[in-house]
Design a protein around this motif. Sequence first.
Motif, PDB file in Angstrom:
ATOM      1  N   ILE A 222      56.358 -36.965  67.669  1.00  0.00           N
ATOM      2  CA  ILE A 222      55.456 -35.913  68.146  1.00  0.00           C
ATOM      3  C   ILE A 222      54.047 -36.145  67.628  1.00  0.00           C
ATOM      4  N   LEU A 223      53.937 -36.453  66.343  1.00  0.00           N
ATOM      5  CA  LEU A 223      52.626 -36.701  65.748  1.00  0.00           C
ATOM      6  C   LEU A 223      51.960 -37.921  66.371  1.00  0.00           C
ATOM      7  N   ASN A 224      52.735 -38.960  66.641  1.00  0.00           N
ATOM      8  CA  ASN A 224      52.167 -40.183  67.208  1.00  0.00           C
ATOM      9  C   ASN A 224      51.686 -39.958  68.640  1.00  0.00           C
ATOM     10  N   TYR A 225      52.508 -39.310  69.460  1.00  0.00           N
ATOM     11  CA  TYR A 225      52.120 -39.053  70.853  1.00  0.00           C
ATOM     12  C   TYR A 225      50.904 -38.136  70.927  1.00  0.00           C
ATOM     13  N   SER A 226      50.904 -37.090  70.115  1.00  0.00           N
ATOM     14  CA  SER A 226      49.775 -36.147  70.152  1.00  0.00           C
ATOM     15  C   SER A 226      48.502 -36.794  69.622  1.00  0.00           C
ATOM     16  N   ARG A 227      48.637 -37.711  68.664  1.00  0.00           N
ATOM     17  CA  ARG A 227      47.457 -38.429  68.169  1.00  0.00           C
ATOM     18  C   ARG A 227      46.840 -39.275  69.277  1.00  0.00           C
ATOM     19  N   TRP A 228      47.682 -40.001  70.022  1.00  0.00           N
ATOM     20  CA  TRP A 228      47.160 -40.819  71.112  1.00  0.00           C
ATOM     21  C   TRP A 228      46.596 -39.965  72.237  1.00  0.00           C
ATOM     22  N   MET A 229      47.164 -38.785  72.444  1.00  0.00           N
ATOM     23  CA  MET A 229      46.612 -37.866  73.437  1.00  0.00           C
ATOM     24  C   MET A 229      45.176 -37.505  73.077  1.00  0.00           C
TER      25      MET A 229
ATOM     26  N   ILE B 264      43.062 -39.221  71.177  1.00  0.00           N
ATOM     27  CA  ILE B 264      42.204 -40.408  71.289  1.00  0.00           C
ATOM     28  C   ILE B 264      41.842 -40.693  72.746  1.00  0.00           C
ATOM     29  N   VAL B 265      42.851 -40.689  73.631  1.00  0.00           N
ATOM     30  CA  VAL B 265      42.617 -40.974  75.049  1.00  0.00           C
ATOM     31  C   VAL B 265      41.725 -39.911  75.676  1.00  0.00           C
ATOM     32  N   ASP B 266      42.004 -38.641  75.378  1.00  0.00           N
ATOM     33  CA  ASP B 266      41.182 -37.557  75.939  1.00  0.00           C
ATOM     34  C   ASP B 266      39.738 -37.653  75.457  1.00  0.00           C
ATOM     35  N   ALA B 267      39.545 -38.045  74.205  1.00  0.00           N
ATOM     36  CA  ALA B 267      38.180 -38.171  73.683  1.00  0.00           C
ATOM     37  C   ALA B 267      37.390 -39.208  74.477  1.00  0.00           C
ATOM     38  N   VAL B 268      38.059 -40.286  74.867  1.00  0.00           N
ATOM     39  CA  VAL B 268      37.383 -41.360  75.606  1.00  0.00           C
ATOM     40  C   VAL B 268      37.114 -40.944  77.053  1.00  0.00           C
TER      41      VAL B 268
ATOM     42  N   GLU C 146      32.149 -31.479  84.193  1.00  0.00           N
ATOM     43  CA  GLU C 146      32.189 -30.508  83.102  1.00  0.00           C
ATOM     44  C   GLU C 146      33.415 -29.599  83.211  1.00  0.00           C
ATOM     45  N   LYS C 147      33.714 -29.162  84.415  1.00  0.00           N
ATOM     46  CA  LYS C 147      34.904 -28.324  84.622  1.00  0.00           C
ATOM     47  C   LYS C 147      36.169 -29.109  84.317  1.00  0.00           C
ATOM     48  N   PHE C 148      36.197 -30.363  84.729  1.00  0.00           N
ATOM     49  CA  PHE C 148      37.363 -31.212  84.489  1.00  0.00           C
ATOM     50  C   PHE C 148      37.583 -31.436  83.001  1.00  0.00           C
ATOM     51  N   GLN C 149      36.494 -31.740  82.260  1.00  0.00           N
ATOM     52  CA  GLN C 149      36.669 -32.026  80.835  1.00  0.00           C
ATOM     53  C   GLN C 149      37.029 -30.770  80.051  1.00  0.00           C
ATOM     54  N   MET C 150      36.494 -29.624  80.435  1.00  0.00           N
ATOM     55  CA  MET C 150      36.849 -28.394  79.736  1.00  0.00           C
ATOM     56  C   MET C 150      38.311 -28.036  79.963  1.00  0.00           C
ATOM     57  N   ALA C 151      38.774 -28.245  81.211  1.00  0.00           N
ATOM     58  CA  ALA C 151      40.190 -28.000  81.500  1.00  0.00           C
ATOM     59  C   ALA C 151      41.067 -28.973  80.722  1.00  0.00           C
ATOM     60  N   GLY C 152      40.626 -30.234  80.618  1.00  0.00           N
ATOM     61  CA  GLY C 152      41.392 -31.231  79.872  1.00  0.00           C
ATOM     62  C   GLY C 152      41.513 -30.886  78.404  1.00  0.00           C
ATOM     63  N   PHE C 153      40.411 -30.508  77.771  1.00  0.00           N
ATOM     64  CA  PHE C 153      40.463 -30.140  76.361  1.00  0.00           C
ATOM     65  C   PHE C 153      41.253 -28.846  76.147  1.00  0.00           C
ATOM     66  N   PHE C 154      41.189 -27.949  77.128  1.00  0.00           N
ATOM     67  CA  PHE C 154      41.968 -26.717  77.031  1.00  0.00           C
ATOM     68  C   PHE C 154      43.471 -27.028  77.044  1.00  0.00           C
ATOM     69  N   VAL C 155      43.898 -27.871  77.987  1.00  0.00           N
ATOM     70  CA  VAL C 155      45.312 -28.255  78.062  1.00  0.00           C
ATOM     71  C   VAL C 155      45.747 -28.943  76.765  1.00  0.00           C
ATOM     72  N   GLN C 156      44.867 -29.783  76.220  1.00  0.00           N
ATOM     73  CA  GLN C 156      45.185 -30.477  74.965  1.00  0.00           C
ATOM     74  C   GLN C 156      45.426 -29.481  73.830  1.00  0.00           C
ATOM     75  N   GLU C 157      44.553 -28.493  73.699  1.00  0.00           N
ATOM     76  CA  GLU C 157      44.721 -27.515  72.628  1.00  0.00           C
ATOM     77  C   GLU C 157      45.938 -26.624  72.863  1.00  0.00           C
ATOM     78  N   VAL C 158      46.251 -26.346  74.139  1.00  0.00           N
ATOM     79  CA  VAL C 158      47.454 -25.567  74.445  1.00  0.00           C
ATOM     80  C   VAL C 158      48.699 -26.334  74.003  1.00  0.00           C
ATOM     81  N   ILE C 159      48.743 -27.631  74.292  1.00  0.00           N
ATOM     82  CA  ILE C 159      49.890 -28.452  73.901  1.00  0.00           C
ATOM     83  C   ILE C 159      50.050 -28.460  72.385  1.00  0.00           C
ATOM     84  N   LEU C 160      48.964 -28.700  71.667  1.00  0.00           N
ATOM     85  CA  LEU C 160      49.032 -28.729  70.203  1.00  0.00           C
ATOM     86  C   LEU C 160      49.439 -27.362  69.643  1.00  0.00           C
ATOM     87  N   SER C 161      48.927 -26.304  70.237  1.00  0.00           N
ATOM     88  CA  SER C 161      49.255 -24.955  69.764  1.00  0.00           C
ATOM     89  C   SER C 161      50.721 -24.618  70.038  1.00  0.00           C
ATOM     90  N   LEU C 162      51.236 -25.021  71.209  1.00  0.00           N
ATOM     91  CA  LEU C 162      52.628 -24.747  71.534  1.00  0.00           C
ATOM     92  C   LEU C 162      53.576 -25.488  70.599  1.00  0.00           C
TER      93      LEU C 162
END
Length: 343
Positions: free
Chosen positions: A129-136, A138-142, A172-188
């Motif tokens: 879980i930690l490894n997959y979320s870490r790569w998520m 990194i990839v999202d940042a790029v 901008e809308k796409f990246q905000m939605a992407g970061f939102f989904v990322q934080e939702v996954i980490l929070s869940l």
Amino acid sequence: MSGNTTSITTSAAVGVSGGYEGDSFALKALIAFFAGLTIYNSVELIVLIFATFHTYSGVYFWSLLVANLGLIPYALGFLFKLFEVLVGDAKWVSLVLLTIGWYAMVTGQSVVLWSRLHLLVVGETGGRILNYSRWMIIVDAVILHIPTSVVTFGSNGSLATDRFVGAYNIIEKFQMAGFFVQEVILSLIYIIEAVRILQTSFQAHTSRRLIHQLILVQVVILVMDIALLSLECASLFLLETILKGFIYSVKLKLEFVILGRLVTFVRGDEAHRPSQTPRSRSIALNQDGLRKSLGGHSEEVEDIQEFVDVNKLGYDPSHAIPEISARPHRKADPDDLEAIMRT
């Protein structure tokens, strides 16, 4: 009254290119107020971080520090840009400041969430879980930071500005939605693991209340993210921009609430658990994960207080009173973050 509100809303939809050229005093006051509040929260949190952590190392420490430091150039960059403090070629300084601050603030927040998972996930499954979320992250940042930066600079240039502005409104809308989904996954992941561990805790009388508190904090964080995303989807660029720094500073403050509750829980469960049970070994692993996340190593110290002053992790971190520790702080190793990210 309604006419004034309509004027503010219309004015808030512009500002992607150049500065704010409207005449709404209310909007100008909001820009200055929230920028100042963001900087204030950042300085307060930085002081609190150095007063709370005894060891200046570890991914949790560095991610909190970097995310908080990013708030300052982000707020200053938008102040300079929107009020056109820097003009001519100097306008690029504003864009560089807000871009650097945005990188540190947004991805830094995600790394804070990721590092907090070390407190809860254990074993082989937890490692995956930690490894997959870490790569998520990194990839999202790029794929989310870089295109947005390109259209941001292009929107404030002199060549094909309209095309860059159009592209910005989409990306901008796409990246905000992407970061939102990322934080939702980490929070869940965090909520599921917290519920699983706390339900089998030896502190049964406090576990249910703690579960509710931790989940409530996560829900508040997600609600603030939804509010930002809603403003962006409505193309209210200025309102979304001036609120973003403030909301991220509040989210980082809430991290101290979560950290304080988890430290108290782990230390309490360690005191209550039987010496030889499978569950006790799980709690011990979680305590070791807490030590590692806070920058320590179990062979170097015997108690969590070697890393964090628990007395400074109450429910109201904004009123924490720094104390001078008699123990000298260990100097931060520049390789610590990279080493931890490889684990």
